[in-house]
Each structure stands twice: as C-alpha cells, then as structure tokens.
Design an enzyme around this catalytic site. Structure first.
Site, PDB file in Angstrom:
ATOM      1  CG  HIS A 288      -1.878   1.249   1.219  1.00 13.91           C
ATOM      2  ND1 HIS A 288      -3.204   1.152   1.676  1.00 13.91           N
ATOM      3  CD2 HIS A 288      -1.637   2.443   0.995  1.00 13.91           C
ATOM      4  CE1 HIS A 288      -3.635   2.105   1.714  1.00 13.91           C
ATOM      5  NE2 HIS A 288      -2.957   3.246   1.354  1.00 13.91           N
TER       6      HIS A 288
ATOM      7  CG  HIS B 154      -0.644   7.189  -1.382  1.00 14.78           C
ATOM      8  ND1 HIS B 154      -2.165   7.273  -2.003  1.00 14.78           N
ATOM      9  CD2 HIS B 154      -0.922   6.486  -0.329  1.00 14.78           C
ATOM     10  CE1 HIS B 154      -2.968   6.455  -1.267  1.00 14.78           C
ATOM     11  NE2 HIS B 154      -2.312   6.270  -0.285  1.00 14.78           N
ATOM     12  CG  PHE B 155       4.722   5.660  -6.686  1.00 17.67           C
ATOM     13  CD1 PHE B 155       5.675   5.622  -5.820  1.00 17.67           C
ATOM     14  CD2 PHE B 155       4.356   4.287  -7.290  1.00 17.67           C
ATOM     15  CE1 PHE B 155       6.667   4.373  -5.275  1.00 17.67           C
ATOM     16  CE2 PHE B 155       5.436   3.210  -7.242  1.00 17.67           C
ATOM     17  CZ  PHE B 155       6.395   3.235  -6.288  1.00 17.67           C
ATOM     18  NE  ARG B 156       0.535  12.279  -3.088  1.00 20.96           N
ATOM     19  CZ  ARG B 156      -0.223  11.855  -2.298  1.00 20.96           C
ATOM     20  NH1 ARG B 156      -1.186  11.159  -2.428  1.00 20.96           N
ATOM     21  NH2 ARG B 156      -0.294  12.134  -0.824  1.00 20.96           N
TER      22      ARG B 156
ATOM     23  CG  ASN C 214      -4.986   8.469  -3.556  1.00 20.73           C
ATOM     24  OD1 ASN C 214      -4.048   7.950  -3.945  1.00 20.73           O
ATOM     25  ND2 ASN C 214      -4.962   9.332  -2.477  1.00 20.73           N
TER      26      ASN C 214
ATOM     27  CE  LYS D 111      -7.715   2.391  -0.355  1.00 24.19           C
ATOM     28  NZ  LYS D 111      -6.611   3.053  -0.438  1.00 24.19           N
TER      29      LYS D 111
ATOM     30  CG  HIS E  76      -9.543   4.820   3.779  1.00 24.85           C
ATOM     31  ND1 HIS E  76      -8.436   5.718   3.703  1.00 24.85           N
ATOM     32  CD2 HIS E  76     -10.511   5.464   4.730  1.00 24.85           C
ATOM     33  CE1 HIS E  76      -8.518   6.424   4.685  1.00 24.85           C
ATOM     34  NE2 HIS E  76      -9.566   6.256   5.166  1.00 24.85           N
TER      35      HIS E  76
ATOM     36  CG  HIS F  35      -4.854   2.451   5.990  1.00 25.52           C
ATOM     37  ND1 HIS F  35      -6.069   2.540   6.042  1.00 25.52           N
ATOM     38  CD2 HIS F  35      -4.682   3.564   4.644  1.00 25.52           C
ATOM     39  CE1 HIS F  35      -6.687   3.338   5.337  1.00 25.52           C
ATOM     40  NE2 HIS F  35      -5.975   3.752   4.171  1.00 25.52           N
TER      41      HIS F  35
ATOM     42  CG  ASP G  41      -1.281   5.123   3.809  1.00 24.29           C
ATOM     43  OD1 ASP G  41      -1.428   5.394   2.570  1.00 24.29           O
ATOM     44  OD2 ASP G  41      -2.163   5.683   4.676  1.00 24.29           O
TER      45      ASP G  41
ATOM     46  CG  HIS H 167       0.701  15.253   1.633  1.00 19.54           C
ATOM     47  ND1 HIS H 167      -0.435  15.656   0.737  1.00 19.54           N
ATOM     48  CD2 HIS H 167       0.322  14.018   2.146  1.00 19.54           C
ATOM     49  CE1 HIS H 167      -1.313  14.619   1.074  1.00 19.54           C
ATOM     50  NE2 HIS H 167      -0.961  13.742   1.661  1.00 19.54           N
TER      51      HIS H 167
HETATM   52  O1  DOR Z   1      -2.985   9.649   5.250  1.00 19.32           O
HETATM   53  C1  DOR Z   1      -3.191   9.388   4.203  1.00 19.32           C
HETATM   54  N1  DOR Z   1      -2.808   9.989   3.190  1.00 19.32           N
HETATM   55  N2  DOR Z   1      -4.231   8.506   4.222  1.00 19.32           N
HETATM   56  C2  DOR Z   1      -4.825   8.117   3.187  1.00 19.32           C
HETATM   57  O2  DOR Z   1      -5.659   7.301   3.254  1.00 19.32           O
HETATM   58  C3  DOR Z   1      -4.443   8.614   1.861  1.00 19.32           C
HETATM   59  C4  DOR Z   1      -2.917   9.374   1.980  1.00 19.32           C
HETATM   60  C5  DOR Z   1      -2.715  10.097   0.744  1.00 19.32           C
HETATM   61  O3  DOR Z   1      -2.996  10.166  -0.382  1.00 19.32           O
HETATM   62  O4  DOR Z   1      -2.271  11.322   1.008  1.00 19.32           O
HETATM   63 ZN    ZN Z   2      -3.029   5.384   1.481  1.00 22.42          ZN
END
Ligand code: DOR
Ligand code: ZN
Length: 343
Positions: A13, A15-17, A41, A98, A135, A173, A246, A250
């Site tokens: 699990h 997130h690469f963006r 996402n 997802k 989620h 998570h 996870d 950011h």
């Molecule tokens: O803390 C989180 N960040 N929880 C999530 O479910 C998504 C993730 C994100 O994409 O930043």
């Molecule tokens: Zn996530």
C-alpha cells in the site's frame, strides 16, 4: 545480532503521486521493495485499465535502471465503475481495486457514495479474482473521527464480507483493536495492512505538547491501547497482517498549514522502521513473514526470490528531502535515529 537477511519485501500500500513526484517517490521505494501496490488517488483518479497502464508506464520510466522493482496497479472505484471496467482491468494484469468512501481522505472526492450500489461490481470482482482494497472509515459528519473505523466495520465491512465470502478483501492501514480483532475472527479472505506510524505511535504523538502535522495521517492515530493491539498482532506472526506503508508524500508547506494534509512519507526508511518496531517487540524473527511472505501469499503471487540485508548500524532519518520540482518534504521520523540500516 549484527545483521539480518530477509526475502526481498513488498509494500502492499503506497502513494507515488505523478509526474515530477515520481522522480522522488519511485527510487525511494525501489531501493528495497520488490513490488508495491500503487494507490490510484491521483487527480483525476485512475478509474480504468487504460489509465492504470499509462500510469504504470510513467512509474517504470522513473524506476532506476537495473532495479527489479515492479509496480502493481489498482483501479479507483466510483459509482460509475462497471463490470466491464473490472474484467478489462483483470485481463490487463491489474490485481486490485480500491474503495474510498467519498470524502474519507486525500483526493477522495470522486469516490463512492452509497456502498451498496457497488455490490454488482463486488460480485464481478469476486468472480474475476480481483482483490478489493478498502479505506475503512465512515464519513458521516456526526461520527467522531476516532470512531470512524469501528463504525465502518459495523455498518459496511461485516456485510460486504458476509455477502461476498469468496471476495478477497484487504482492510487497509488498520488502526484499532476492533479492526485487528475483526480481521482475526474473519475467514481467510479477509486480511489487513499495517503502517509503521500506527505501530510506532498513538494520538499522544500527534497532539501532546503541540500539534505535530507530520504525524497526521488518515485513519488518524488512535489511543495507545489500540496501538498496543496492533503491535501484539504483528508480534504474534499472524499471516493475516502484512506490510503496507501508506507512504504518502505531501510538500512541507501543505502539511505545516492551517488545514494540513494527511499522510506520512516513510519510503526512504520504511523497512528500517518496521525492523525497529519488530526489534523493540522482541519479534525480529517475525519481520520476514510480515514484510515479505504473507502479502505475496495473500495476493496469490510468488514470493520474491532474492534477499535484502539490514545491518545493525544506527543512522538518522534526514530532516528534509528536496523535491526535483522544487519544494521540500519532511519525511516521517525526521531527525530521529533508527538502529537498522539497509546494506
Ligand atoms: O494519510 C493518508 N494519506 N491516508 C490516506 O488514506 C491517503 C493518503 C494520501 O494519499 O495522502
Ligand atoms: Zn493510502
């Protein structure tokens, strides 16, 4: 013990963006993980096979030459997702989709309102052998944020699991004793990922002595009794729980903000964080199952053939990471010492 060698782990699990972010995030994960489940996402979200394959190609372009890393793609379920979308994705080698309840987290506005409306899609997923990644939080305004995971079990997850007993579900998570116990009591088609932050920290680490935005993620950190239950289940060596960081980047200014973003960026220290946790638990012998075996077994894919080695060699997580496009990220556990280091 001076070093440990494990089957190469996978991250089930993260997130690469997209775009420039990939130059930072993909090498960080490819550093030690063989595969990763890449969450869909993006803005706009990845909703069909064509988009997922194009995204995979962008990730592959950002993968360091010679790295064995393989991204595993996912579809983002919406109220418009059709049986054909699922069948096409499965045929294209996409193992999972997802479910984000609308408004539950970062970039989830396009997601599902009225989960029962998706039951026909779950039926197709079950027939096709596509995994459902969830989620698990309700989003009703009147439900307290600390109760949202438990409320999701009671109002949705138990029913989905009963109705589709063959459908493989990953409760992503998890953060509570309720979730851990639900997964333990459920049949073998229910499993869960657990992040480093939910094993290492509780809500005091978010709120005592000042708000710490870099420890803010969703589902939010819970009280220490929940943290302890998560630590107990991983230390037990149960194969229903496996590694999913996870890791979610950011930029610093979007977290240190009057309305800060949710997500902890842990990729550069992920396996080291888990090693520290298992070591502190006196359960280093259970790390390999959690990090490298149970996830692959559950997804029905071969375990990685090669290994990684961790050395007992204290190092400090950097305070800051510079992004290729400008801007910075404060990584999870910034400035703190870890005992294990990837060789
Ligand atoms: O803390 C989180 N960040 N929880 C999530 O479910 C998504 C993730 C994100 O994409 O930043
Ligand atoms: Zn996530």
């Amino acid at each position: 013990m001076n070093q440990i060698t494990l089957t190469r782990p996978d991250d089930w699990h993260l997130h690469f963006r997209d775009d420039q972010f990939l130059l930072e995030t993909v090498p960080a994960t490819a550093r030690c993980f063989g595969r990763a489940i890449v969450m869909p996402n993006l803005v706009p979200p990845v909703v069909n096979a064509e988009q997922a394959l194009a995204y995979r190609q962008r990730i592959q372009q950002a993968t360091p030459k010679g790295s064995p890393f393989t991204p595993l793609m996912t579809l983002y379920l919406t109220n418009q997702t059709s049986a054909e979308d699922i069948i096409e994705a499965k045929q294209a080698g996409i193992p999972a989709a997802k479910l984000y309840p609308a408004g539950a987290t970062t970039n989830s506005d396009a997601a599902v309102k009225g989960i029962e409306a998706l039951y026909p899609v779950f039926e197709t997923m079950s027939e096709q052998g596509m995994l459902l990644l969830i989620h698990g939080e309700v989003t009703d305004a009147h439900i307290d944020i600390f109760d949202r995971e438990k409320a999701f079990i009671d109002t949705h997850l138990r029913q989905i699991h009963q109705r589709f007993p063959e459908l493989k579900i990953v409760f992503e998570h998890i953060t509570t004793a309720d979730a851990a116990d639900f997964v333990l009591d459920a049949s073998d088609t229910m499993a869960a990922t657990i992040t480093p932050q939910h094993l290492m920290y509780n809500r005091n680490d978010l709120l005592v002595g000042g708000i710490r935005p870099h420890n803010y993620c969703l589902p939010v950190l819970k009280r220490n009794t929940h943290q302890q239950r998560l630590r107990d289940v991983v230390a037990s060596g149960s194969n229903k729980f496996f590694l999913g960081t996870d890791s979610a980047p950011h930029a610093k200014h979007t977290k240190e903000n009057a309305c800060g973003c949710a997500g902890c960026y842990s990729a550069w220290s992920a396996i080291e964080l888990y090693a520290q946790i298992f070591d502190d638990l006196g359960a280093l012998d259970k790390l390999e199952g959690f990090a490298a075996h149970y996830g692959a077994d559950y997804y029905g894919v071969a375990r990685n053939k090669d290994t990684i080695t961790l050395r007992n060699e204290p190092w400090t997580v950097p305070e800051m990471i510079d992004l290729p496009q400008g801007g910075q990220i404060v990584p999870f556990y910034a400035g703190q010492e870890l005992q294990w280091k990837l060789a």
